[in-house]
Motif scaffolding. Structure first.
Motif, PDB file in Angstrom:
ATOM      1  N   ASP A  90      46.253  46.562  49.441  1.00  0.00           N
ATOM      2  CA  ASP A  90      47.439  46.099  48.713  1.00  0.00           C
ATOM      3  C   ASP A  90      47.500  44.578  48.672  1.00  0.00           C
ATOM      4  OD1 ASP A  90      47.999  45.822  51.320  1.00  0.00           O
ATOM      5  OD2 ASP A  90      49.466  47.461  51.401  1.00  0.00           O
ATOM      6  N   ASP A  91      46.402  43.914  49.118  1.00  0.00           N
ATOM      7  CA  ASP A  91      46.371  42.458  49.032  1.00  0.00           C
ATOM      8  C   ASP A  91      45.431  41.984  47.919  1.00  0.00           C
ATOM      9  OD1 ASP A  91      44.129  43.440  50.252  1.00  0.00           O
ATOM     10  OD2 ASP A  91      43.960  41.823  51.716  1.00  0.00           O
ATOM     11  N   LEU A  92      45.235  42.806  46.894  1.00  0.00           N
ATOM     12  CA  LEU A  92      44.375  42.421  45.770  1.00  0.00           C
ATOM     13  C   LEU A  92      44.925  41.157  45.118  1.00  0.00           C
ATOM     14  CD1 LEU A  92      43.503  45.497  43.498  1.00  0.00           C
ATOM     15  CD2 LEU A  92      42.005  44.209  44.996  1.00  0.00           C
ATOM     16  N   GLN A  93      44.062  40.164  44.959  1.00  0.00           N
ATOM     17  CA  GLN A  93      44.541  38.920  44.342  1.00  0.00           C
ATOM     18  C   GLN A  93      44.166  38.924  42.871  1.00  0.00           C
ATOM     19  OE1 GLN A  93      44.145  35.320  46.343  1.00  0.00           O
ATOM     20  NE2 GLN A  93      43.697  36.231  48.314  1.00  0.00           N
ATOM     21  N   THR A  94      44.792  39.820  42.115  1.00  0.00           N
ATOM     22  CA  THR A  94      44.355  40.039  40.731  1.00  0.00           C
ATOM     23  C   THR A  94      44.417  38.772  39.880  1.00  0.00           C
ATOM     24  OG1 THR A  94      46.528  40.967  40.455  1.00  0.00           O
ATOM     25  CG2 THR A  94      44.727  42.525  40.496  1.00  0.00           C
ATOM     26  N   ALA A  95      45.339  37.875  40.202  1.00  0.00           N
ATOM     27  CA  ALA A  95      45.466  36.659  39.403  1.00  0.00           C
ATOM     28  C   ALA A  95      44.182  35.845  39.431  1.00  0.00           C
ATOM     29  CB  ALA A  95      46.625  35.821  39.919  1.00  0.00           C
ATOM     30  N   ARG A  96      43.425  35.970  40.507  1.00  0.00           N
ATOM     31  CA  ARG A  96      42.199  35.164  40.627  1.00  0.00           C
ATOM     32  C   ARG A  96      40.958  35.934  40.212  1.00  0.00           C
ATOM     33  NH1 ARG A  96      42.109  30.556  44.620  1.00  0.00           N
ATOM     34  NH2 ARG A  96      39.934  31.036  44.439  1.00  0.00           N
ATOM     35  N   TYR A  97      41.119  37.183  39.800  1.00  0.00           N
ATOM     36  CA  TYR A  97      39.926  37.997  39.560  1.00  0.00           C
ATOM     37  C   TYR A  97      39.168  37.650  38.289  1.00  0.00           C
ATOM     38  CZ  TYR A  97      40.235  40.720  43.775  1.00  0.00           C
ATOM     39  OH  TYR A  97      40.215  41.095  45.097  1.00  0.00           O
ATOM     40  N   GLY A  98      39.733  36.737  37.469  1.00  0.00           N
ATOM     41  CA  GLY A  98      38.965  36.209  36.335  1.00  0.00           C
ATOM     42  C   GLY A  98      37.707  35.530  36.835  1.00  0.00           C
ATOM     43  N   TRP A  99      37.751  35.064  38.090  1.00  0.00           N
ATOM     44  CA  TRP A  99      36.605  34.371  38.683  1.00  0.00           C
ATOM     45  C   TRP A  99      35.525  35.327  39.173  1.00  0.00           C
ATOM     46  CZ3 TRP A  99      35.010  29.576  38.522  1.00  0.00           C
ATOM     47  CH2 TRP A  99      35.925  28.552  38.287  1.00  0.00           C
ATOM     48  N   LEU A 100      35.905  36.573  39.400  1.00  0.00           N
ATOM     49  CA  LEU A 100      34.997  37.459  40.129  1.00  0.00           C
ATOM     50  C   LEU A 100      33.621  37.657  39.461  1.00  0.00           C
ATOM     51  CD1 LEU A 100      34.902  38.887  42.819  1.00  0.00           C
ATOM     52  CD2 LEU A 100      36.086  40.824  41.788  1.00  0.00           C
ATOM     53  N   PRO A 101      33.556  37.973  38.133  1.00  0.00           N
ATOM     54  CA  PRO A 101      32.219  38.150  37.550  1.00  0.00           C
ATOM     55  C   PRO A 101      31.375  36.884  37.673  1.00  0.00           C
ATOM     56  CG  PRO A 101      33.930  38.200  35.832  1.00  0.00           C
ATOM     57  CD  PRO A 101      34.622  38.213  37.164  1.00  0.00           C
ATOM     58  N   LEU A 102      32.017  35.734  37.539  1.00  0.00           N
ATOM     59  CA  LEU A 102      31.273  34.467  37.598  1.00  0.00           C
ATOM     60  C   LEU A 102      30.717  34.232  39.000  1.00  0.00           C
ATOM     61  CD1 LEU A 102      33.560  34.170  35.293  1.00  0.00           C
ATOM     62  CD2 LEU A 102      33.131  31.753  35.480  1.00  0.00           C
ATOM     63  N   VAL A 103      31.569  34.469  40.005  1.00  0.00           N
ATOM     64  CA  VAL A 103      31.136  34.178  41.380  1.00  0.00           C
ATOM     65  C   VAL A 103      30.096  35.205  41.838  1.00  0.00           C
ATOM     66  CG1 VAL A 103      31.914  33.820  43.757  1.00  0.00           C
ATOM     67  CG2 VAL A 103      33.325  33.028  41.868  1.00  0.00           C
ATOM     68  N   VAL A 104      30.244  36.466  41.413  1.00  0.00           N
ATOM     69  CA  VAL A 104      29.211  37.462  41.752  1.00  0.00           C
ATOM     70  C   VAL A 104      27.875  37.011  41.144  1.00  0.00           C
ATOM     71  CG1 VAL A 104      28.401  39.830  41.384  1.00  0.00           C
ATOM     72  CG2 VAL A 104      30.798  39.422  41.962  1.00  0.00           C
ATOM     73  N   ALA A 105      27.898  36.612  39.875  1.00  0.00           N
ATOM     74  CA  ALA A 105      26.646  36.192  39.221  1.00  0.00           C
ATOM     75  C   ALA A 105      26.012  35.014  39.968  1.00  0.00           C
ATOM     76  CB  ALA A 105      26.921  35.837  37.755  1.00  0.00           C
ATOM     77  N   VAL A 106      26.841  34.065  40.385  1.00  0.00           N
ATOM     78  CA  VAL A 106      26.318  32.897  41.112  1.00  0.00           C
ATOM     79  C   VAL A 106      25.733  33.315  42.461  1.00  0.00           C
ATOM     80  CG1 VAL A 106      27.026  30.808  42.364  1.00  0.00           C
ATOM     81  CG2 VAL A 106      27.725  31.136  39.987  1.00  0.00           C
TER      82      VAL A 106
END
Ligand code: BTN
Length: 272
Positions: A90-106
């Motif tokens: 329940d601590d999902l930081q959805t507001a920041r998840y726009g970053w997730l695909p980019l950071v995974v790729a990096v």
């Protein structure tokens, strides 16, 4: 070239390779021969006993999904990697998840560049992993209520010609590391364990690092920077020059007709 054979990766070996550090964070690790989609398998799960990370890996997918809703991810049983990591809590930081695909790729290209000891790895906004001019893999992030899943597909072997889209350049790990010491790494379990750890690091970084640090890392591999691009949106096609990303991980494009706009990954696809 077939290096690893078509057996499914061994779950116990992967667990061992993940080490004690990541052990407690991963609640469950499932290895399947075939599934429709590793991401759907996790997303459709009815309940999760405890908060944490749930991992699904498959030797093949019958309905693998690409980022664009109409694009399938061709997923034969040939030793390629089809991996999904879901976070439930329940601590999902959805507001920041726009970053997730980019950071995974990096994180993924950082590991691969280290192992292969070679230059030429790059990321194409928002979710593509490249080596040279060829696409090596892709990341798909989906979220739903209390869960967020990262799907990662990596070409270990080149696609057979029938599955290739005409005019699309692919790259495969087996080819770019052929003859190098890194090749052993691509025997299944080691690759799988290092990619799981790369995804976990990305979740952690997105959860706690400042945008500036995330953007700096992206810049090291950004293939679109200062290149002419075409942005395809539902409303039409726009030409311009890509100028990096903003503090939310959105693509900044200086348009040929004047003005700069930022694009969110959900709304567009980019040609270069
Ligand atoms: C893209 O580049 O379009 C993203 C491709 C993501 C493919 C992976 S394979 C594992 C996971 N399961 C899926 O159905 N898709 C992702």
């Amino acid at each position: 070239m077939q290096i690893s054979g078509n057996r499914s990766p061994d779950k116990q070996i992967i667990r061992k390779m993940l080490g004690y550090g990541a052990g407690p964070e991963i609640v469950e690790l499932v290895v399947l021969e075939e599934v429709a989609s590793t991401s759907d398998y996790l997303l459709q799960r009815a309940r999760f006993p405890v908060p944490g990370f749930y991992v699904c890996l498959a030797a093949s997918q019958s309905a693998g999904k690409g980022r664009r809703s109409n694009k399938a991810w061709h997923s034969p049983n040939n030793g390629n990697l089809y991996l999904s990591v879901l976070y439930h809590g329940d601590d999902l930081q959805t507001a920041r998840y726009g970053w997730l695909p980019l950071v995974v790729a990096v994180e993924v290209v950082t590991v691969l560049a280290g192992v292969c000891g070679t230059r030429g790895f790059g990321v194409k906004w928002p979710n593509d992993i490249y080596w040279g001019q060829g696409k090596l893999g892709g990341v798909l992030v989906e979220s739903k209520r209390d869960r967020c899943v990262v799907g990662l597909g990596l070409n270990v072997y080149p696609p057979v010609s029938a599955a290739c889209q005409p005019g699309f350049a692919w790259a495969a790990l087996s080819e770019l590391c052929a003859g190098r010491s890194g090749i052993d790494f691509f025997r299944q379990e080691r690759l799988v364990a290092s990619m799981i750890l790369a995804v976990l690091r990305a979740f952690n970084r997105v959860g706690c690092e400042e945008e500036g640090a995330l953007a700096d890392d992206w810049r090291r591999y950004d293939l679109l920077a200062n290149r002419e691009v075409k942005v395809l949106t539902a409303a039409g096609e726009y030409a311009g020059v890509a100028r990096g990303i903003d503090r939310n991980g959105r693509l900044r494009v200086e348009h040929t007709g004047g003005g700069t706009r930022v694009y969110h990954s959900g709304e567009v696809s980019v040609r270069w």
